[in-house]
Every structure is written in C-alpha cells, then in structure tokens.
Design an enzyme around this catalytic site. Structure first.
Site, short mmCIF file in Angstrom:
data_model
loop_
_atom_site.label_atom_id
_atom_site.label_comp_id
_atom_site.label_asym_id
_atom_site.label_seq_id
_atom_site.Cartn_x
_atom_site.Cartn_y
_atom_site.Cartn_z
N HIS A 101 -0.89 -3.86 -5.61
CA HIS A 101 -1.05 -3.47 -4.32
C HIS A 101 -1.14 -4.54 -3.40
O HIS A 101 -1.82 -5.65 -3.58
CB HIS A 101 -1.97 -2.55 -4.29
CG HIS A 101 -2.23 -1.44 -5.16
ND1 HIS A 101 -2.79 -1.50 -6.44
CD2 HIS A 101 -2.06 0.02 -5.02
CE1 HIS A 101 -3.03 -0.39 -7.15
NE2 HIS A 101 -2.40 0.52 -6.34
N ASP A 104 -4.53 -5.76 -3.39
CA ASP A 104 -5.11 -6.52 -4.51
C ASP A 104 -5.33 -7.94 -4.30
O ASP A 104 -5.94 -8.76 -4.95
CB ASP A 104 -4.43 -6.25 -5.93
CG ASP A 104 -3.92 -4.65 -6.12
OD1 ASP A 104 -5.00 -4.00 -5.55
OD2 ASP A 104 -3.05 -4.48 -6.90
C1 XUL Z 1 -4.53 5.66 -9.76
C2 XUL Z 1 -2.96 4.66 -9.90
C3 XUL Z 1 -2.74 3.96 -9.06
C4 XUL Z 1 -1.20 3.69 -9.00
C5 XUL Z 1 -0.90 2.48 -8.13
O1 XUL Z 1 -4.85 6.62 -10.65
O2 XUL Z 1 -2.59 5.19 -11.28
O3 XUL Z 1 -3.26 2.68 -9.68
O4 XUL Z 1 -0.76 3.29 -10.28
O5 XUL Z 1 -1.29 2.64 -6.63
#
Ligand code: XUL
Ligand code: CO
Length: 448
Positions: A101, A104
């Site tokens: 993300h 992150d």
């Molecule tokens: C949360 C989840 C996230 C997504 C990306 O449950 O799975 O980490 O994969 O935002």
C-alpha cells in the site's frame, strides 16, 4: 546477498528430515509440474505491510515483533532502510514479487503533496532495487482505511472532501504503479461499507464507489498503466457490511455499473471464510465468471471469528486452491499468490518471519504437486462428468434445447412413478471422495 537479516538463503532440503526448518521441503522454483515451473504456477509475493511494518499486535496487546531495523528511529530513514531489508528478504527467500500500500512504504505528511513527496523518495529507492534484483511488483494499492479521515469510508464516505482526497490519493498511487511496472492494481475497500443502515444512503455510496473505480481505470488508460485491475472482496471488518462482500456480490456490482470488462477479482482465503464460504468457493465463482485475477494467500481459524491472516498450512485447502488454478491454466492472466499473512504474535523473531513464509510457500507447493496428480488422473473431471452424464441423453438433452418448454417436461414426467425417479439418482459416495483426496495428498507427497 547481504547480511541485514541473520538468515542465509533458504535452500531446498527435501522431506527426508521432516523437522528441518529454514529450508523448503516441497518448493523448488525451477521444477516443472504440469508443464510449467513451480515458480510460474505460484508467483509468490511478500506483503510489505505484514512482513515489514506489522508489529504483531492483536486487539488486546501491543506488538511483540523483533526486527533487525528496530534501532532506526527517524521515520524517513526507517522507510528508506526498510527497502534494503525488504529486498534482501525477498532474495533470501527466493520470492520474485512483492505488494504494498502507498502508506506501507513511506510516512504520511500533513498534506497530500507532502505525503506524495515522501512516497516518491522511497519509490526511487524501490525502483533501483527492482532494477538491481529483477524482483517485480505483483500489485500496489492505496491505503484508504487507516487514517482517521477515512472513519466513515473513502470513496463511499458521506463527506465530499474525503471522496476528493481519496481520488487524489488514488491518482498518485496509480502513477507509482506505472513507474514500478505493477502487474496488477488492487482495490480493497476496508471502510467502503456501512456501520448502520439507518444513516446510510447505500445507493449513493455504491454509485460513488463505482465512479471512483471508473475514474481509476480511465486514468490508468490515460497514463498507459496497463496493469490488471482487481477488486478484493471481504464481507465485513472493519465495517459491519462491506459492499465488496464476496465474489458473487462483487461481480454483480461490477456488472451493474458496467465495470465488469475492466476489473477482475483478488480472492483471499480468510475473507472467504468470513463470508461463510470456502477459499475454493470464491475462486470457483470468479473462474465461472471469467474473473479470476489473483490470490491473497492466508487462512482463517475455525475457532476465531475475525480476520486472523494466518500463514496457510492446511494442505486440504491449498490442494483445493491449486486444483482450481490448474483447471484455469493460471492464477489469472497476471496474478500471483500474495501472502496477506502474518506470523502469530508468539512467533516474533526475524527467523520466524522466514519460517512463516517457508511454511506458506511449501503448503502451496505441496498443494500444486497433489492437484497436478489429481488432474493427471482426471479424478475430479471424470467424477463430475459422470455425475452430470444424464444431460447428454434422453430428456436431459431437452434442457439444452431452446425449443423445449415446461410442457415438454410435463409430457415426459407426468406418469413416472416415484420408484423410477429414485432409481434415476445415484449416491455420490462423498466420504470416499474426501478420503480419496486425503490419499492423493499422502501419496503424491510421499515420494517428494
Ligand atoms: C485486509 C486485506 C488487505 C488487502 C489490501 O483484510 O486483505 O490487506 O489485501 O488492502
Ligand atoms: Co488481502
């Protein structure tokens, strides 16, 4: 390869010494299974947020993780250093992809302009490391759920200022994806849902969400970012009800808003369980709609009702997932297996971070080996073909005949006695099927 982590490159050790850790028992990247290298079938990715940011907190306790970069205190220095640690980790583990993300990898500033500048500095470094190592970005995404401004959602927020900010944040995240050559771009709408229907205009929120996705794809086209676009379903948590509830709901949403040609799905094991489904069910639903895009590999816990994101070790489940993948021919045109998984808070050392990934990679490699054997024997294919064989003859053929009407079937069925109807069914000896799959698991892995 560097010595930032106190672990050597993970070797293949085979399964003679079953207790040996820090070695793969099944995963051999170059070994050909069902016509492709294991690494090509599996395309493993490390999730930046779990592996390098998460401190292994749970709702009742603070973090337990011990990481080799814990001594670095300045947030920007830490963000830049983590890139080096991350790439050494990928190389030592032998994984070719990673996912992240925007938030992150770099700290937020007070304004989006400042946040973008921080992000760009870290992305410069990621780009250098990608070039040097050949390690690729499976997907990136936008974190539109952590900051307090997203308390009531992002694209589905009731507050226009927050919609606008989310769209602006997405724009830069797409630019980052293009720069780093992301193979996919993922949307997981953690807060795109509602807490309470009494104060919610569900239709408006879903229209806004659809508009957000449309603008994202349009902008990607405009800048020549040709990643596969994916929605990741999850029924709830943190919201009470999330709009991307499960694969079937998400497909219907995409079709309703004319987005189904541009988006596929990223399916996650623990999300499937929270929706009351198996991992295999979600993958099958996506496959049947031609929308299997990628996989977030993890598993839930039968005894815990939330998203625990355990590293996957259940061979029955990994076999079922890889069976679907083999039947499909790939995880998705550009998909992979991202470990959206974290070690338990009781496995807190740096070696445990390797052990956890090895466990997940080996469980999927084993699932691949077993599923390949099942496909080779056409065990499931024959069983299913046999179960539906009555549609290839007699009255069964009328089901596919567009000229047939209810009257056709009435004429056929009106006078058939109950005993003949029962005789037209057959036991599916389901217990034998399940134990045969167990036998496949034991036998296919015994010789490896
Ligand atoms: C949360 C989840 C996230 C997504 C990306 O449950 O799975 O980490 O994969 O935002
Ligand atoms: Co996920």
């Amino acid at each position: 390869m560097g010595d930032l982590w106190n672990v050597e490159k993970i070797p293949f050790v085979g399964n003679e010494d079953v207790t040996q850790d820090l070695g793969f028992h099944y995963y051999q990247p170059d070994k050909v299974v069902a016509g492709k290298k294991m690494s090509e079938w599996l395309r493993f990715a490390v999730a930046y947020w779990h592996s390098f940011d998460a401190r292994l907190v749970d709702p009742f306790g603070s973090g337990t993780a011990i990481r080799p970069y814990d001594h670095i205190t300045d947030p920007m220095d830490l963000a830049l250093a983590k890139v080096e640690y991350a790439f050494e980790f990928y190389q030592k583990l032998g994984v070719e992809y990673f996912c992240f993300h925007d938030r992150d990898v770099a700290p937020e500033g007070d304004t989006l302009r400042e946040s973008n500048a921080n992000l760009d500095k870290v992305v410069d470094r990621i780009e250098e490391y990608q070039k040097d190592t050949g390690i690729k970005l499976l997907w990136n995404t936008c974190n539109l759920f952590n900051n307090p401004r997203f308390l009531a959602g992002a694209a589905s927020s009731p507050f226009a200022e927050i919609f606008s900010y989310s769209a602006a944040q997405l724009k830069h995240s797409l630019e980052v994806g293009k720069r780093l050559g992301a193979e996919n771009y993922v949307f997981w709408g953690g807060r795109e849902g509602y807490e309470n229907l009494w104060n919610t205009d569900m239709k408006k929120e879903q229209e806004h969400l659809a508009r957000f996705f449309r603008m994202g794809k349009d902008y990607a086209n405009e800048i020549g970012f040709d990643a596969q676009f994916l929605i990741e379903p999850k029924p709830k948590e943190p919201t009470t009800h999330q709009y991307d509830f499960d694969a079937a709901t998400t497909i219907a949403f995409l079709q309703t808003y004319g987005l189904d040609k541009d988006f596929k799905l990223n399916l996650e094991g623990n999300h499937a369980n929270l929706a009351g489904h198996t991992f295999q069910h979600e993958i099958r639903v996506a496959r049947d709609a031609g929308m299997l895009g990628s996989i977030d590999a993890n598993q839930g816990d039968k005894l815990i009702g939330w998203d625990v994101d355990q590293f996957p070790v259940d061979l029955y489940e990994t076999t079922s997932v890889m069976w679907e993948v083999l039947a499909e021919g790939s995880i998705g045109p550009r998909g992979g297996l991202n470990f959206d998984s974290k070690p338990r808070r009781t496995s807190f050392t740096e070696e445990d971070l390797f052990r956890a990934h090895i466990a997940g990679m080996d469980a999927f490699a084993a699932g691949l080996i077993v599923a390949a054997k099942m496909h080779e024997d056409k065990y499931i294919e024959n069983l299913v073909a046999d179960r539906y064989s009555s549609f290839g003859e007699g009255i069964g053929k009328e089901v596919g005949n567009e000229k047939a009407t209810l009257a056709t079937f009435e004429e056929h069925s009106l006078d058939i006695p109950q005993s003949e109807l029962i005789a037209a069914t057959r036991s599916d000896h389901m217990e034998t099927v399940k134990v045969t799959i167990n036998n496949y698991i034991v036998n296919a892995l015994a010789s490896k």
